[in-house]
Design a protein around this motif. Structure first.
Motif, PDB file in Angstrom:
ATOM      1  N   UNK A   1     -72.469  60.112 -64.383  1.00 35.02           N
ATOM      2  CA  UNK A   1     -71.952  60.393 -65.715  1.00 35.02           C
ATOM      3  C   UNK A   1     -72.501  61.716 -66.237  1.00 35.02           C
ATOM      4  N   UNK A   2     -73.795  61.972 -66.012  1.00 40.61           N
ATOM      5  CA  UNK A   2     -74.388  63.240 -66.452  1.00 40.61           C
ATOM      6  C   UNK A   2     -73.773  64.419 -65.720  1.00 40.61           C
ATOM      7  N   UNK A   3     -73.605  64.281 -64.421  1.00 44.78           N
ATOM      8  CA  UNK A   3     -73.039  65.377 -63.635  1.00 44.78           C
ATOM      9  C   UNK A   3     -71.612  65.694 -64.079  1.00 44.78           C
TER      10      UNK A   3
ATOM     11  N   UNK B   1     -67.516  58.252 -59.115  1.00 42.56           N
ATOM     12  CA  UNK B   1     -67.446  57.654 -60.466  1.00 42.56           C
ATOM     13  C   UNK B   1     -65.988  57.418 -60.855  1.00 42.56           C
TER      14      UNK B   1
ATOM     15  N   UNK C   1     -70.626  65.711 -66.998  1.00 42.38           N
ATOM     16  CA  UNK C   1     -70.704  66.501 -68.228  1.00 42.38           C
ATOM     17  C   UNK C   1     -71.389  67.838 -67.999  1.00 42.38           C
ATOM     18  N   UNK C   2     -71.905  68.049 -66.805  1.00 41.03           N
ATOM     19  CA  UNK C   2     -72.678  69.256 -66.533  1.00 41.03           C
ATOM     20  C   UNK C   2     -71.790  70.480 -66.675  1.00 41.03           C
TER      21      UNK C   2
ATOM     22  N   UNK D   1     -77.949  51.437 -61.678  1.00 41.04           N
ATOM     23  CA  UNK D   1     -77.911  52.098 -62.980  1.00 41.04           C
ATOM     24  C   UNK D   1     -78.150  53.596 -62.824  1.00 41.04           C
TER      25      UNK D   1
ATOM     26  N   UNK E   1     -75.071  55.522 -61.451  1.00 42.16           N
ATOM     27  CA  UNK E   1     -73.982  55.589 -62.424  1.00 42.16           C
ATOM     28  C   UNK E   1     -74.338  56.525 -63.585  1.00 42.16           C
ATOM     29  N   UNK E   2     -75.604  56.493 -64.012  1.00 40.29           N
ATOM     30  CA  UNK E   2     -76.028  57.398 -65.085  1.00 40.29           C
ATOM     31  C   UNK E   2     -75.986  58.846 -64.614  1.00 40.29           C
TER      32      UNK E   2
END
Lengths: 208, 217
Positions: B113-115, B130, B117-118, B106, B109-110
């Motif tokens: 996903x954050x990176x 990803x 959007x960075x 988890x 993958x989280x």
């Protein structure tokens, strides 16, 4: 020696007791734009080439001269003394780095460097804390990200300097919404990725 | 890379084992012909001349179909080893994909996903992985779907017989890492990075070491 700010060097000619040759020199002084006259100092006669010997620019001959006590002579400077400002920066190479390990005893850290300019293979480097601005020292932790810019800087006086600057990433926070989206994404993906699959130790048939 | 491609104008023979190494350095991408026109790809890098993954460029030069690729392995997420990985996974639509079991979490993958959007520019490895995962998932409803192989040390990633002439050659690919200890460290580091990303002002990446897998053929 008395200092007086003035934009016109010629204004002080009559107030200084100068060697005759220098007075003659100053009589031919022309008004120069202030920007070209950040500071001018009286220089002794023997450090200035005589007019008949040297046809060089008057200003450059003064600035190049040596300073010494001239008694009643005055030094003068222009009223404006602008600091040369950076007019151009040519980026020659840029790295992105990730701190791998920090050694506080030797005040250095190991980082992996990713070449963003030439796309050469990643490299590892040991960088001393002294190469980093003191304000960034608290940011030097394993996993921290930074950029390393190398290039040439030119200022308004056309002076060129080589620049090598390392800056750490800061002032960034993921929003609550972004964090929730990421967590929801992770939950969904984890379920999909492991649907019908298992760790290799549990599977007896490999290769599909 | 242009020199390497021009030196090989025809594919290897059916009974020929070929290992081709590509990269600006050494080994950022490895292409293995295991016989009978079947291939294994390990990691990915971009050919700066063409802008596409070097492995795909090579296969294309040999007129080898991407569907002849049996297995794609991602050993770790360093940028110079994953550039173009998602493109490769997408092109090789029937290939098995394998990577470290440490990425099956988890927290990873989280973080990935954050990176993604960075707004600042950070190393793209996790984001590339990803995207590769998403390519695999996109084939879930198709006959060519093969779940990701999560590799750990001393385990078999791939084991198949390759028909060569009148014989069958047994081809195996073993994962030499990550060990259980490395996996545990990886999980701890990613949990810390995940917590840091959601609680602090500093963007950090988990350590790379625990994510590396090594393979033997």
């Amino acid at each position: 020696m008395e200092h007086r700010d003035t934009a016109r060097a010629a204004d002080l000619v009559t107030r200084s007791a100068l060697p005759g040759t220098l007075v003659a020199r100053l009589k031919q002084l022309r008004d120069l734009p202030e920007a070209r006259l950040p500071s001018i100092y009286m220089t002794p006669e023997d450090s200035i080439s005589r007019e008949e010997d040297n046809q060089s620019d008057f200003t450059s001959s003064i600035v190049a001269g040596r300073m010494r006590n001239l008694g009643d002579s005055l030094s003068f400077r222009s009223s404006t003394n602008p600091t040369p400002r950076v007019t151009a920066f040519i980026l020659e190479q840029q790295f992105e780095g990730v701190v791998i390990a920090v050694d506080h005893s030797s005040r250095s850290f190991i980082a992996r460097l990713i070449d963003r300019t030439n796309h050469c293979p990643d490299e590892e480097a040991e960088i001393e804390f002294d190469e980093i601005s003191p304000d960034d020292h608290p940011l030097i932790v394993p996993g921290a990200l930074f950029t390393w810019d190398i290039g040439r800087e030119q200022d308004s006086s056309r002076q060129i300097r080589r620049i090598s600057e390392i800056r750490f990433r800061r002032i960034f926070r993921f929003s609550q919404a972004a964090t929730e989206r990421a967590d929801n994404y992770a939950v969904d993906m984890l379920e999909l990725l492991n649907e019908g699959s298992s760790f290799l130790q549990e599977s007896s048939a490999c290769g599909g | 890379m242009k020199e390497a491609l021009s030196s090989r104008s025809h594919p290897p023979a059916a009974d020929e084992l070929e290992i081709s190494i590509f990269g600006p350095g050494f080994g950022e991408s490895v292409v293995i012909h295991i016989g009978a026109g079947r291939w294994i790809l390990i990691d990915s890098c971009i050919d700066t001349n063409t802008g596409i993954p070097a492995a795909l460029d090579y296969l294309n030069a040999l007129s080898a179909s991407p569907e002849a690729v049996e297995l794609i392995v991602a050993t770790h997420w360093h940028d110079d080893h994953v550039r173009g990985l998602a493109t490769m996974v997408n092109a090789c639509s029937t290939a098995q994909f394998a990577c470290s079991a440490g990425l099956n979490s988890h927290e990873f993958l989280a973080l990935a996903s954050l990176y993604a959007e960075c707004p600042t520019s950070i190393p793209a490895g996790p984001t590339e992985l990803k995207r590769a995962f998403e390519q695999v998932i996109a084939r879930r409803k198709t006959p060519s779907y093969r779940p990701i192989k999560w590799a750990r040390s001393d385990t078999l990633i791939w084991d198949q017989q390759v028909p060569i002439a009148d014989r069958k050659l047994q081809v195996r690919l073993h994962a030499l890492s990550p060990s259980d200890e490395m996996l545990t460290r990886a999980m701890e580091e990613m949990a810390q990075a995940h917590a840091a990303a959601t609680q602090s002002d500093q963007v950090t990446l988990p350590s790379q070491v625990a994510r590396i897998i090594s393979v033997s053929l």
